[in-house]
Design an enzyme around this catalytic site. Structure first.
Site: not given
Lengths: 661, 82
Positions: A32, A105, A435
């Site tokens: 990520d 994220h 996600s």
């Protein structure tokens, strides 16, 4: 995350995990945007030494010291050569050339999967509770492959290469790259070898819903995860001058609006720009906006940026209107001014009021966090949908998990909106997407791996799928935000993940690497294409054998009836699929039942032979055939059903999707 | 031509390494320089794929595709966070 553990019954699940549980030795690799190691979610309190045999490491880099790792965060690497070769050097003024997460994220997904428990977590008071990952005792290794300009496949492959070599047991990839055939898809290629080495690869299904055929990451050796809602909401309703109220959602946490309603304007009428209704930067006329509430339409620019545009124009508040593209999907945002998002229906009514009333006024009333919201889960509108456009006879997504308004760890580099102007810094943030649902399943897979170290990736995926639920407790089918009606297996696959049952599934559909090679032969892959995927440059499909896609021992069924060419109507057809079940529980006698009802499913007669399977020992395998007989149906028809095996305690359920092409 | 360099993922048939090489890495490098004196190898892979990634012009990529032991030469793709 907060609330998700209760929603998923994880407290119950932990009671099911056998004492010999080795969850603490399971390592989840997250590919990520990196990690913010100082977060409490990476505390290693109570964790034993780093699992033996671990070969990962903590790479030194900009703003990231090799000592940032610990017994929870046991590895952190970054891969930027591919990115820099295509996009030029990493701009160190904007992002760190190191595993440090400057985006948020990666911190969000990794803490969702395996974050340690953190009491009294919240986002500015919203979604408060004890935040914890799905597998709190599992270890984490972070592989930064995503940069401001995207995630490049040469970096992703290097990270997958390393992660498998380092000794990860689960890989979590909340990223996708369109829909290309498996031999051209680097994630599918990397995931094949990972699977061969016993590593489960869990991926996000994509956010291109609710349109059909929008899935990413559909390789059968990947666990493909869609998104559903939780039983939690953040209501903030719009109160109009005509006395009517319309519900919305918001995470705004600043000063409230005055009690008395304020003048209410439509952005399209206070702008000189053709698309002034979208509240894009520089399009609103301050003198017409100052002190008022502005109705902005969603589209093009970020939702939170619209709020900032209204704020900089002097607006007092914003009502953000869903369009047909988002329907009734309500995603909450930590706006920089009093703002709320409303569904399409309410938006249309509100827009009519503000355009027709001679003196429109409004205010927004914020109600904080509400739980026990029903119905839940509901399939998120944005969650990508089947059918599987690469291989129509493999039903995808595999299952859904929580992916809407999920609270988890966040970077210290940007505020909760991600906007450069947002100077707030938060330890946790609430965001939505597949996600977010993917790392839920990655963490749950780690939980299962800890409880059953000898299970293959396919067995773990089977357990998660055959125990997922597709109906609410009253028996109605899971709803779809996009339609307000019951969803289908093309939307939720096997259904919503149910961890306590997944830990004790009774039977599993196991699949070996050789089975997947047969699958590739059934796709008529050339030897070179098979070599690209499997690294077996000497493998040849046998000329003597008949390979069929439906021969793959998949925990779900996608049955494609073909119509007679050109006729547009299928003749009566009989198709037979074979499956093999492996007993992973006590001895038992399982009986099969079939329900075919949804859509045109009623046109299909399903026979299971044999329809009773008796297992005497763990590890025992039994096969059965499913004979599908379809009457003549118009091309384009679609139907669904569900096959369940039960011994009275375990239910081993498989969705069935029928299509007539 | 040179300006149009892009990144490619080159899948190699590991078992076809010529006996004259003792290391796959060296074989990969030799394969690369056989089509381009200036190509830059980004990564070599040995676990989830066998091969390497490099910056090549389209012509160099086509030439490499015809080289002994090369299974496929795929253009790099860009993935997005979901």
């Amino acid at each position: 995350t907060t609330r998700t553990p209760e929603f998923l019954g994880l407290d119950k699940a932990e009671g099911l995990v056998p004492e010999m549980n080795t969850e603490g030795d399971v390592i989840v690799g997250v590919l990520d945007t990196g990690v913010w190691p100082e977060r409490s979610s990476y505390s290693d309190a109570g964790l034993g030494p780093v699992p033996a045999g671990w070969k990962g490491m903590c790479e030194q880099g900009t703003n990231f010291s090799a000592s940032a790792c610990n017994r929870k965060l046991i590895g952190a690497r970054f891969f930027s050569k591919g990115y820099e070769a295509s996009m030029g050097p990493v701009d160190e003024s904007r992002e760190s050339r190191s595993p440090r997460d400057d985006d948020g994220h990666g911190t969000h997904t990794s803490t969702t999967a395996v974050g340690s428990s953190v009491p009294s977590a919240s986002l500015l008071g919203y979604a408060a509770g004890n935040a914890r990952g799905m597998a709190v005792r599992a270890r984490l290794a972070v592989y930064k492959v995503c940069w401001t300009g995207g995630c490049f496949s040469s970096d992703i492959l290097a990270a997958m290469d390393r992660a498998v070599d380092d000794g990860c047991h689960v890989l979590s990839l909340s990223l996708g790259g369109g829909m290309s055939d498996y031999y051209r898809d680097s994630v599918a290629i990397g995931a094949f070898t990972a699977m061969e080495k016993g590593v489960l690869v869990s991926c996000s299904a994509g956010n291109a819903g609710p349109s059909a055929n929008t899935l990413s990451n559909v390789a059968p050796w990947i666990t493909t995860v869609g998104a559903g809602t939780l039983d939690r909401d953040f209501p903030a309703y719009v109160s109009l001058g005509n006395g009517k109220n319309y519900s919305g959602v918001s995470l705004y946490s600043g000063k409230s609006l005055p009690d008395s309603p304020l003048p209410f304007v439509y952005a399209g009428n206070v702008s000189n720009s053709t698309n002034g209704n979208l509240c894009m930067p520089g399009t609103l006329i301050p003198s017409l906006v100052a002190g008022k509430i502005v109705l902005c339409d969603r589209g093009i620019n970020a939702r939170v940026q619209k709020g900032y545009v209204v704020k900089t124009a002097g607006g007092a508040g914003m009502v953000l209107a869903n369009t047909a593209a988002n329907g009734e999907e309500l995603v909450a945002d930590a706006h920089l001014l009093p703002a709320t998002g409303v569904g399409e229906k309410a938006a249309n009514t509100i827009r009519s009021y503000v355009l027709s009333d001679p003196n429109p006024t409004a205010t927004i009333v914020f109600s904080g966090t509400k739980v026990n919201i029903r119905p839940s889960p509901v399939v998120a509108a944005f969650s990508s949908r089947g059918p599987n456009s690469i291989t129509s006879e493999i039903l995808k997504p595999d299952l859904i998990a929580p992916g809407v308004n999920i609270l988890a760890g966040w970077t210290g580099a940007v505020g909760p909106t991600g906007l450069a102007v947002d100077s707030r810094r938060v330890e946790f943030n609430i965001i939505s997407g597949t996600s977010m649902s993917c790392p839920h399943v990655s963490g749950l897979a780690a939980l299962l791996k800890g409880a059953h170290p000898d299970w293959s990736p396919a067995a773990i995926k089977s357990a998660l799928m055959t125990t997922a639920y597709a109906t609410y407790s009253g028996g109605e089918g899971l709803l779809d935000v996009a339609t307000g009606r019951p969803a289908s297996p093309f939307d939720y696959g096997a259904g919503h993940v149910d961890p306590p049952r997944a830990l004790d599934p009774g039977l599993v559909y196991d699949i070996t690497p050789e089975d997947y090679l047969d699958f590739l032969c059934a796709l008529n892959y050339t030897s070179l294409q098979i070599a690209s995927v499997s690294k077996r440059s000497d493998f040849k499909c046998s000329g003597e054998r008949t390979y069929t896609v439906s021969g793959l021992n998949y925990p779900s069924f996608a049955v494609a009836f073909s119509t007679a060419s050109g006729s547009g109507v299928s003749s009566s057809t009989t198709l037979t699929h074979e499956r093999t079940l492996t007993n992973v529980g006590p001895a038992g006698t399982y009986k099969a039942t079939v329900v075919t009802s949804a859509g045109d499913g009623g046109a299909v007669k399903v026979a299971v032979d044999p329809n009773v399977l008796e297992f005497k020992a763990a590890g025992e395998k039994k096969s059965y055939k499913v004979i599908f007989t379809s009457g003549s149906m118009p091309s384009g028809s679609v139907g669904f059903g569900r096959l369940e095996w039960t011994d009275g305690k375990h239910v081993v359920a498989s969705p069935m999707a029928f299509s007539w092409t | 031509e040179m300006k149009k360099k892009k990144t490619y993922i080159i899948h190699m048939a590991k078992s076809q390494m010529p006996a004259s090489f003792s290391e796959h890495q060296h074989w990969y490098e030799a394969s690369l320089t056989s089509v381009s004196s200036s190509a830059e190898m980004l990564y070599s892979y040995d676990t989830v794929i066998h091969g390497f990634s490099a910056r090549l012009s389209p012509a160099e990529a086509r030439a490499l595709e015809l080289t002994e032991g090369v299974i496929s030469v795929l253009p790099e793709t860009r993935y997005e966070l979901h």
